[in-house]
Design a protein around this motif. Structure first.
Motif, PDB file in Angstrom:
ATOM      1  N   LEU A   1      34.664  30.526  54.758  1.00 55.53           N
ATOM      2  CA  LEU A   1      35.715  31.518  54.593  1.00 55.53           C
ATOM      3  C   LEU A   1      36.297  31.355  53.185  1.00 55.53           C
ATOM      4  O   LEU A   1      36.336  30.238  52.656  1.00 55.53           O
ATOM      5  CB  LEU A   1      36.811  31.322  55.643  1.00 55.53           C
ATOM      6  CG  LEU A   1      36.399  31.619  57.083  1.00 55.53           C
ATOM      7  CD1 LEU A   1      37.465  31.131  58.060  1.00 55.53           C
ATOM      8  CD2 LEU A   1      36.121  33.107  57.263  1.00 55.53           C
ATOM      9  N   PRO A   2      36.757  32.436  52.564  1.00 53.07           N
ATOM     10  CA  PRO A   2      37.291  32.338  51.197  1.00 53.07           C
ATOM     11  C   PRO A   2      38.383  31.281  51.036  1.00 53.07           C
ATOM     12  O   PRO A   2      38.422  30.579  50.027  1.00 53.07           O
ATOM     13  CB  PRO A   2      37.829  33.744  50.920  1.00 53.07           C
ATOM     14  CG  PRO A   2      36.978  34.632  51.772  1.00 53.07           C
ATOM     15  CD  PRO A   2      36.721  33.833  53.027  1.00 53.07           C
ATOM     16  N   ASP A   3      39.238  31.119  52.050  1.00 52.47           N
ATOM     17  CA  ASP A   3      40.313  30.133  51.913  1.00 52.47           C
ATOM     18  C   ASP A   3      39.836  28.693  52.120  1.00 52.47           C
ATOM     19  O   ASP A   3      40.617  27.753  51.976  1.00 52.47           O
ATOM     20  CB  ASP A   3      41.485  30.462  52.839  1.00 52.47           C
ATOM     21  CG  ASP A   3      41.150  30.374  54.323  1.00 52.47           C
ATOM     22  OD1 ASP A   3      39.963  30.198  54.681  1.00 52.47           O
ATOM     23  OD2 ASP A   3      42.086  30.484  55.144  1.00 52.47           O
ATOM     24  N   GLN A   4      38.560  28.495  52.451  1.00 49.51           N
ATOM     25  CA  GLN A   4      37.993  27.156  52.595  1.00 49.51           C
ATOM     26  C   GLN A   4      37.290  26.685  51.320  1.00 49.51           C
ATOM     27  O   GLN A   4      36.997  25.498  51.181  1.00 49.51           O
ATOM     28  CB  GLN A   4      36.988  27.127  53.748  1.00 49.51           C
ATOM     29  CG  GLN A   4      37.612  27.374  55.107  1.00 49.51           C
ATOM     30  CD  GLN A   4      36.552  27.453  56.204  1.00 49.51           C
ATOM     31  OE1 GLN A   4      35.474  28.015  56.008  1.00 49.51           O
ATOM     32  NE2 GLN A   4      36.871  26.881  57.357  1.00 49.51           N
ATOM     33  N   VAL A   5      37.019  27.595  50.398  1.00 44.56           N
ATOM     34  CA  VAL A   5      36.231  27.261  49.205  1.00 44.56           C
ATOM     35  C   VAL A   5      36.893  26.173  48.369  1.00 44.56           C
ATOM     36  O   VAL A   5      36.222  25.253  47.890  1.00 44.56           O
ATOM     37  CB  VAL A   5      35.925  28.521  48.370  1.00 44.56           C
ATOM     38  CG1 VAL A   5      35.245  28.161  47.058  1.00 44.56           C
ATOM     39  CG2 VAL A   5      35.056  29.490  49.171  1.00 44.56           C
ATOM     40  N   ALA A   6      38.204  26.222  48.198  1.00 45.85           N
ATOM     41  CA  ALA A   6      38.890  25.200  47.393  1.00 45.85           C
ATOM     42  C   ALA A   6      38.722  23.811  47.999  1.00 45.85           C
ATOM     43  O   ALA A   6      38.449  22.838  47.272  1.00 45.85           O
ATOM     44  CB  ALA A   6      40.373  25.545  47.247  1.00 45.85           C
ATOM     45  N   GLY A   7      38.843  23.693  49.314  1.00 45.03           N
ATOM     46  CA  GLY A   7      38.673  22.395  49.976  1.00 45.03           C
ATOM     47  C   GLY A   7      37.256  21.876  49.878  1.00 45.03           C
ATOM     48  O   GLY A   7      37.026  20.686  49.620  1.00 45.03           O
ATOM     49  N   VAL A   8      36.305  22.770  50.081  1.00 44.29           N
ATOM     50  CA  VAL A   8      34.892  22.398  49.962  1.00 44.29           C
ATOM     51  C   VAL A   8      34.586  21.954  48.530  1.00 44.29           C
ATOM     52  O   VAL A   8      33.900  20.946  48.307  1.00 44.29           O
ATOM     53  CB  VAL A   8      33.989  23.593  50.374  1.00 44.29           C
ATOM     54  CG1 VAL A   8      32.548  23.344  50.008  1.00 44.29           C
ATOM     55  CG2 VAL A   8      34.118  23.868  51.858  1.00 44.29           C
ATOM     56  N   THR A   9      35.129  22.678  47.572  1.00 43.04           N
ATOM     57  CA  THR A   9      34.908  22.340  46.159  1.00 43.04           C
ATOM     58  C   THR A   9      35.519  20.983  45.830  1.00 43.04           C
ATOM     59  O   THR A   9      34.888  20.163  45.146  1.00 43.04           O
ATOM     60  CB  THR A   9      35.506  23.433  45.250  1.00 43.04           C
ATOM     61  OG1 THR A   9      34.857  24.673  45.552  1.00 43.04           O
ATOM     62  CG2 THR A   9      35.319  23.099  43.778  1.00 43.04           C
ATOM     63  N   LYS A  10      36.713  20.722  46.308  1.00 45.14           N
ATOM     64  CA  LYS A  10      37.377  19.442  46.037  1.00 45.14           C
ATOM     65  C   LYS A  10      36.554  18.273  46.563  1.00 45.14           C
ATOM     66  O   LYS A  10      36.373  17.273  45.875  1.00 45.14           O
ATOM     67  CB  LYS A  10      38.777  19.436  46.664  1.00 45.14           C
ATOM     68  CG  LYS A  10      39.549  18.170  46.408  1.00 45.14           C
ATOM     69  CD  LYS A  10      40.939  18.237  47.006  1.00 45.14           C
ATOM     70  CE  LYS A  10      41.684  16.930  46.730  1.00 45.14           C
ATOM     71  NZ  LYS A  10      43.003  16.925  47.353  1.00 45.14           N
ATOM     72  N   ILE A  11      36.044  18.406  47.769  1.00 39.77           N
ATOM     73  CA  ILE A  11      35.258  17.323  48.367  1.00 39.77           C
ATOM     74  C   ILE A  11      33.925  17.150  47.659  1.00 39.77           C
ATOM     75  O   ILE A  11      33.564  16.050  47.249  1.00 39.77           O
ATOM     76  CB  ILE A  11      35.051  17.566  49.881  1.00 39.77           C
ATOM     77  CG1 ILE A  11      36.399  17.430  50.608  1.00 39.77           C
ATOM     78  CG2 ILE A  11      34.016  16.602  50.468  1.00 39.77           C
ATOM     79  CD1 ILE A  11      36.387  17.901  52.058  1.00 39.77           C
ATOM     80  N   THR A  12      33.160  18.209  47.498  1.00 37.04           N
ATOM     81  CA  THR A  12      31.807  18.075  46.932  1.00 37.04           C
ATOM     82  C   THR A  12      31.821  17.758  45.442  1.00 37.04           C
ATOM     83  O   THR A  12      30.888  17.114  44.954  1.00 37.04           O
ATOM     84  CB  THR A  12      30.965  19.337  47.201  1.00 37.04           C
ATOM     85  OG1 THR A  12      31.606  20.478  46.626  1.00 37.04           O
ATOM     86  CG2 THR A  12      30.757  19.555  48.699  1.00 37.04           C
ATOM     87  N   SER A  13      32.867  18.143  44.740  1.00 40.09           N
ATOM     88  CA  SER A  13      32.939  17.859  43.297  1.00 40.09           C
ATOM     89  C   SER A  13      33.092  16.370  43.010  1.00 40.09           C
ATOM     90  O   SER A  13      32.840  15.932  41.890  1.00 40.09           O
ATOM     91  CB  SER A  13      34.086  18.632  42.651  1.00 40.09           C
ATOM     92  OG  SER A  13      33.806  20.015  42.683  1.00 40.09           O
ATOM     93  N   LYS A  14      33.466  15.599  44.017  1.00 41.21           N
ATOM     94  CA  LYS A  14      33.582  14.150  43.840  1.00 41.21           C
ATOM     95  C   LYS A  14      32.218  13.485  43.697  1.00 41.21           C
ATOM     96  O   LYS A  14      32.137  12.315  43.353  1.00 41.21           O
ATOM     97  CB  LYS A  14      34.326  13.525  45.017  1.00 41.21           C
ATOM     98  CG  LYS A  14      35.786  13.924  45.103  1.00 41.21           C
ATOM     99  CD  LYS A  14      36.555  13.113  46.134  1.00 41.21           C
ATOM    100  CE  LYS A  14      36.017  13.209  47.526  1.00 41.21           C
ATOM    101  NZ  LYS A  14      36.879  12.554  48.526  1.00 41.21           N
ATOM    102  N   TYR A  15      31.146  14.220  43.972  1.00 39.83           N
ATOM    103  CA  TYR A  15      29.796  13.650  43.967  1.00 39.83           C
ATOM    104  C   TYR A  15      28.882  14.376  42.984  1.00 39.83           C
ATOM    105  O   TYR A  15      27.930  15.048  43.381  1.00 39.83           O
ATOM    106  CB  TYR A  15      29.206  13.708  45.384  1.00 39.83           C
ATOM    107  CG  TYR A  15      30.029  12.927  46.373  1.00 39.83           C
ATOM    108  CD1 TYR A  15      29.902  11.539  46.454  1.00 39.83           C
ATOM    109  CD2 TYR A  15      30.948  13.554  47.202  1.00 39.83           C
ATOM    110  CE1 TYR A  15      30.666  10.802  47.345  1.00 39.83           C
ATOM    111  CE2 TYR A  15      31.719  12.837  48.097  1.00 39.83           C
ATOM    112  CZ  TYR A  15      31.581  11.460  48.165  1.00 39.83           C
ATOM    113  OH  TYR A  15      32.336  10.740  49.039  1.00 39.83           O
ATOM    114  N   PRO A  16      29.148  14.256  41.675  1.00 35.02           N
ATOM    115  CA  PRO A  16      28.319  14.971  40.698  1.00 35.02           C
ATOM    116  C   PRO A  16      26.862  14.508  40.693  1.00 35.02           C
ATOM    117  O   PRO A  16      25.994  15.247  40.252  1.00 35.02           O
ATOM    118  CB  PRO A  16      29.009  14.686  39.364  1.00 35.02           C
ATOM    119  CG  PRO A  16      29.767  13.424  39.587  1.00 35.02           C
ATOM    120  CD  PRO A  16      30.201  13.461  41.029  1.00 35.02           C
TER     121      PRO A  16
END
Length: 182
Positions: free
Chosen positions: A83-98
């Motif tokens: 959902l569009p309002d979940q993208v920020a949370g997903v991005t925050k979590i996955t961005s920790k693992y470049p």
């Protein structure tokens, strides 16, 4: 359960349905690592392919990669609907693992990546997943990108991970938060 690593063997010219092997599974030690997937699930953001027990859907884009000798090809992306309002949370979590895909490279219109939105149910690799009402596709750079370069190069032999079975060795999960793959 634990999913053993799988390898793709490119021998001669690539053909659809090329063999894969799981022989390394006999040599692997310890449990499989899911990195950010566990954090996503704990946050109520379970990736759809895990929820549906499928391989992640992967798509060839029209974005060219920088050529290196005979190796050239296009960016391949994996897709997970949110959902569009979940993208920020997903991005925050996955961005920790470049070092393991990192954060999304794009969300929203697949056409911006050269992917026909009517073809999201027909991935180039992996399995199609359900996209529910109100969800948008979120795309990550994919480890199958080198395979696209191998297919394009028409080299005689290469060994890579099978699509959806990212293989990393000798790196601890804790190191993935600072490891940048180049």
């Amino acid at each position: 359960g634990r999913v053993p690593p799988r390898l793709f063997l490119f021998m001669g010219r690539f053909a659809p349905g090329m063999r894969h092997t799981a022989n390394l599974a006999k040599r692997s030690r310890g449990p499989g690592v899911t990195l950010s997937a566990g954090e996503l699930m704990a946050a109520g953001l379970c990736p759809r392919h895990i929820e549906e027990n499928k391989n992640v859907p992967m798509f060839k884009t029209t974005i060219p990669n920088s050529a290196a000798g005979k190796f050239r090809g296009v960016l391949v992306v994996s897709m997970r609907p949110y959902l569009p309002d979940q993208v920020a949370g997903v991005t925050k979590i996955t961005s920790k693992y470049p070092g393991a895909h990192g954060g999304p490279v794009h969300y929203g219109s697949p056409e911006d990546l050269g992917i026909d939105s009517s073809k999201l149910s027909e991935p180039d690799f992996g399995d199609a997943v359900t996209i529910r009402e109100g969800e948008i596709p979120v795309f990550w750079a994919c480890g199958v990108t080198p395979q696209a370069a191998i297919m394009e190069s028409k080299i005689n032999f290469a060994v890579t991970h099978a699509p959806g079975h990212m293989f990393i060795c000798d790196i601890l999960t804790s190191e993935m938060t600072s490891q940048v793959m180049s």
